[in-house]
Design a protein around this motif. Structure first.
Motif, PDB file in Angstrom:
ATOM      1  N   LEU A 106      46.111   0.056 -22.947  1.00 52.96           N
ATOM      2  CA  LEU A 106      46.685  -0.793 -21.902  1.00 52.96           C
ATOM      3  C   LEU A 106      45.599  -1.381 -21.009  1.00 52.96           C
ATOM      4  O   LEU A 106      45.687  -2.549 -20.605  1.00 52.96           O
TER       5      LEU A 106
ATOM      6  N   LEU B 111      47.810  -9.315 -29.438  1.00 52.59           N
ATOM      7  CA  LEU B 111      48.483  -8.249 -28.708  1.00 52.59           C
ATOM      8  C   LEU B 111      48.175  -6.873 -29.280  1.00 52.59           C
ATOM      9  O   LEU B 111      48.133  -5.879 -28.558  1.00 52.59           O
TER      10      LEU B 111
ATOM     11  N   VAL C  54      45.154  -2.199 -29.166  1.00 50.76           N
ATOM     12  CA  VAL C  54      45.677  -0.942 -29.714  1.00 50.76           C
ATOM     13  C   VAL C  54      44.774  -0.450 -30.844  1.00 50.76           C
ATOM     14  O   VAL C  54      44.374   0.724 -30.878  1.00 50.76           O
TER      15      VAL C  54
ATOM     16  N   ALA D 180      44.155  -4.111 -22.981  1.00 56.75           N
ATOM     17  CA  ALA D 180      45.118  -5.209 -23.086  1.00 56.75           C
ATOM     18  C   ALA D 180      45.157  -6.022 -21.796  1.00 56.75           C
ATOM     19  O   ALA D 180      45.301  -7.255 -21.835  1.00 56.75           O
ATOM     20  N   SER D 181      45.040  -5.352 -20.649  1.00 59.99           N
ATOM     21  CA  SER D 181      45.007  -6.081 -19.379  1.00 59.99           C
ATOM     22  C   SER D 181      43.756  -6.950 -19.287  1.00 59.99           C
ATOM     23  O   SER D 181      43.807  -8.078 -18.775  1.00 59.99           O
TER      24      SER D 181
ATOM     25  N   PHE E 225      52.907  -3.301 -22.055  1.00 62.98           N
ATOM     26  CA  PHE E 225      52.720  -4.199 -23.200  1.00 62.98           C
ATOM     27  C   PHE E 225      53.852  -5.217 -23.293  1.00 62.98           C
ATOM     28  O   PHE E 225      53.625  -6.366 -23.671  1.00 62.98           O
ATOM     29  N   TRP E 226      55.069  -4.803 -22.953  1.00 64.61           N
ATOM     30  CA  TRP E 226      56.193  -5.746 -22.949  1.00 64.61           C
ATOM     31  C   TRP E 226      55.949  -6.856 -21.929  1.00 64.61           C
ATOM     32  O   TRP E 226      56.207  -8.033 -22.203  1.00 64.61           O
TER      33      TRP E 226
ATOM     34  N   ILE F  19      53.042  -7.936 -20.867  1.00 68.34           N
ATOM     35  CA  ILE F  19      51.998  -8.819 -21.399  1.00 68.34           C
ATOM     36  C   ILE F  19      52.589  -9.779 -22.423  1.00 68.34           C
ATOM     37  O   ILE F  19      52.289 -10.988 -22.425  1.00 68.34           O
ATOM     38  N   TYR F  20      53.436  -9.260 -23.300  1.00 69.45           N
ATOM     39  CA  TYR F  20      54.071 -10.100 -24.319  1.00 69.45           C
ATOM     40  C   TYR F  20      54.899 -11.206 -23.671  1.00 69.45           C
ATOM     41  O   TYR F  20      54.819 -12.376 -24.062  1.00 69.45           O
TER      42      TYR F  20
ATOM     43  N   VAL G 184      53.471   2.732 -20.600  1.00 73.53           N
ATOM     44  CA  VAL G 184      52.562   1.859 -21.346  1.00 73.53           C
ATOM     45  C   VAL G 184      53.344   0.816 -22.137  1.00 73.53           C
ATOM     46  O   VAL G 184      52.954  -0.351 -22.218  1.00 73.53           O
TER      47      VAL G 184
END
Length: 317
Positions: free
Chosen positions: A36, A252, A256, A39-40, A166-167, A169-170, A162
Motif C-alpha cells: 500500500l 495497480l 503488490v 501503491a500510494s 487499493f479500492w 486508488i482504483y 489495505v
C-alpha cells in the motif's frame, strides 16, 4: 471491469483470505503495508508524474500518531487509524503546498528535505521514544466488537484496511479526476491551456497519496505494536520506490508484485546479513534490463501487443 478481470479479482480475494493458514500472518501484513505504501507512491509517480523521495514521512508520522493515540487514550482502532491518516494527510497538504510549486528534481529534493525534518522531529520529540521508538502499542478493538489480540484477527482487519486503500486508488485512477491527472503527467502545458487548475489537482493527488501512505503506517503500527525511526527513514522511501520500479509503474498490481519480491527477499535471506542488499541490487539491475516497464508492466505490454496483432489479423483485407 471485464469478466476475466472480475474472475481474477475473486480468485485473488479467496487466496488472500486463505493465505494466513499457510503463511505467518504478520509477514503477510508487512507485505500488504509495504504494497500500500508503494501503491500510494505509484499513484503520485505513475499517474501524476511527481517523484517523491520522502514518502516515508507520511508512513512514519501516521505510525507514531496512531500508536500514541492507541497507547495514551485507549480508543477504538478506527479512531486511531483516522487520527494517523488525518495527520498524514495534513502533513501532505502542508508540504505539498510548497513542493508542487517546483518541477522535476527540485520537487523531489523538497520532499526529501521535509522527510529529513520529520525524521529529526521523530528523534527529538519526547512522546516518540527517540531511538527506542514507541513501543508496546496495544492491539485495539475495532468497532467495539472485533478484538485484534490474535494475529489471525489482526490479519483480516489489516486486509480490510489495505483493501480499502487499493479500492480507493482504483476508483481514483479510473475516474474523470484520474484522467486529468494523466493529462497533467503527459503534457502539463496542454492541461493548463484547457483551463485545468493544474496545481490544485497536483495538491489533491499529493494529499491523497499522503493519506494512503498514512493508512499503511497506521496498519503497520497496530500489527507490530511498534513505531520506530525506520518508519520515517529515507531508506523506507527508497524501498517503496524500488518496489514500484520492480513491480511496474502505472499499474495497480505492480506494487503488490514488487512488495512480494523485495520484502520476501529481506525476510527469507535475512541470514545473509549485508548480502541481502547486494542481492536486491542484482535483482533490480536484472529487472531494469529485462523488464523495462517492471514485471507487471512488461506483462501487460506484451498482452496488449498480442491483442492488437490478433485484432489486426481479424480485420478484412
Amino acid at each position: 471491469m471485464s469478466s476475466m478481470q472480475r474472475n481474477l479479482l475473486i480468485v485473488g480475494i479467496v487466496l488472500l483470505c486463505l493465505a494466513p493458514f499457510a503463511v505467518y500472518p504478520l509477514f503477510l501484513i508487512k507485505l500488504m503495508c509495504f504494497a500500500l505504501l508503494a501503491a500510494s507512491l505509484n499513484l503520485l509517480i505513475g499517474y501524476v508524474g511527481l517523484l517523491s523521495f520522502g514518502h516515508a514521512m507520511f508512513y512514519g508520522t501516521s505510525s507514531y500518531i496512531t500508536g500514541y493515540v492507541l497507547k495514551t487514550w485507549g480508543v477504538d482502532g478506527i479512531v486511531g487509524v483516522l487520527a494517523g491518516v488525518a495527520v498524514a494527510a495534513g502533513l501532505g497538504f502542508l508540504s505539498g503546498l510548497l513542493a508542487i510549486r517546483r518541477h522535476g528534481i527540485y520537487f523531489s529534493m523538497i520532499t526529501l528535505a521535509f522527510a529529513q525534518l520529520v525524521f529529526f522531529l521523530a528523534l527529538r520529540l519526547p512522546f516518540t521514544g527517540g531511538e527506542d521508538g514507541l513501543q508496546a502499542v496495544p492491539r485495539p478493538t475495532f468497532l467495539g466488537v472485533i478484538s485484534t489480540e490474535d494475529n489471525l484477527a489482526m490479519y483480516y482487519v489489516a486486509l480490510a484496511l489495505v483493501g480499502f486503500g487499493f479500492w480507493l486508488i482504483y476508483r481514483t485512477v479510473y475516474s474523470p479526476f484520474g484522467q486529468v491527472l494523466r493529462s497533467i503527467r503527459d503534457n502539463e502545458q496542454r492541461a493548463l491551456s484547457l483551463g485545468y487548475q493544474v496545481n490544485r489537482y497536483k495538491l489533491v493527488a499529493f494529499t491523497l497519496s499522503a493519506a494512503l501512505a498514512g493508512l499503511a503506517g497506521a496498519t503497520k503500527v497496530m500489527s507490530f505494536q511498534l513505531a520506530s525511526l525506520a518508519d520515517v527513514s529515507w531508506t523506507t522511501s527508497g524501498e517503496a520506490l524500488l518496489i514500484c520500479i520492480v513491480g511496474g509503474l502505472q499499474t495497480l498490481l505492480g506494487p503488490v508484485v514488487g512488495s512480494l519480491i523485495i520484502i520476501s527477499m529481506e525476510h527469507y535471506l535475512a541470514g545473509f546479513a549485508e548480502w541481502v542488499l547486494i542481492i536486491q541490487g542484482v535483482v533490480f539491475v536484472l529487472v531494469v534490463m529485462l523488464f523495462r516497464k517492471g514485471i507487471v508492466g512488461q506483462i501487460q505490454f506484451k498482452w496488449r501487443e498480442r491483442a492488437l496483432r490478433k485484432a489486426a489479423s481479424l480485420q478484412p483485407r
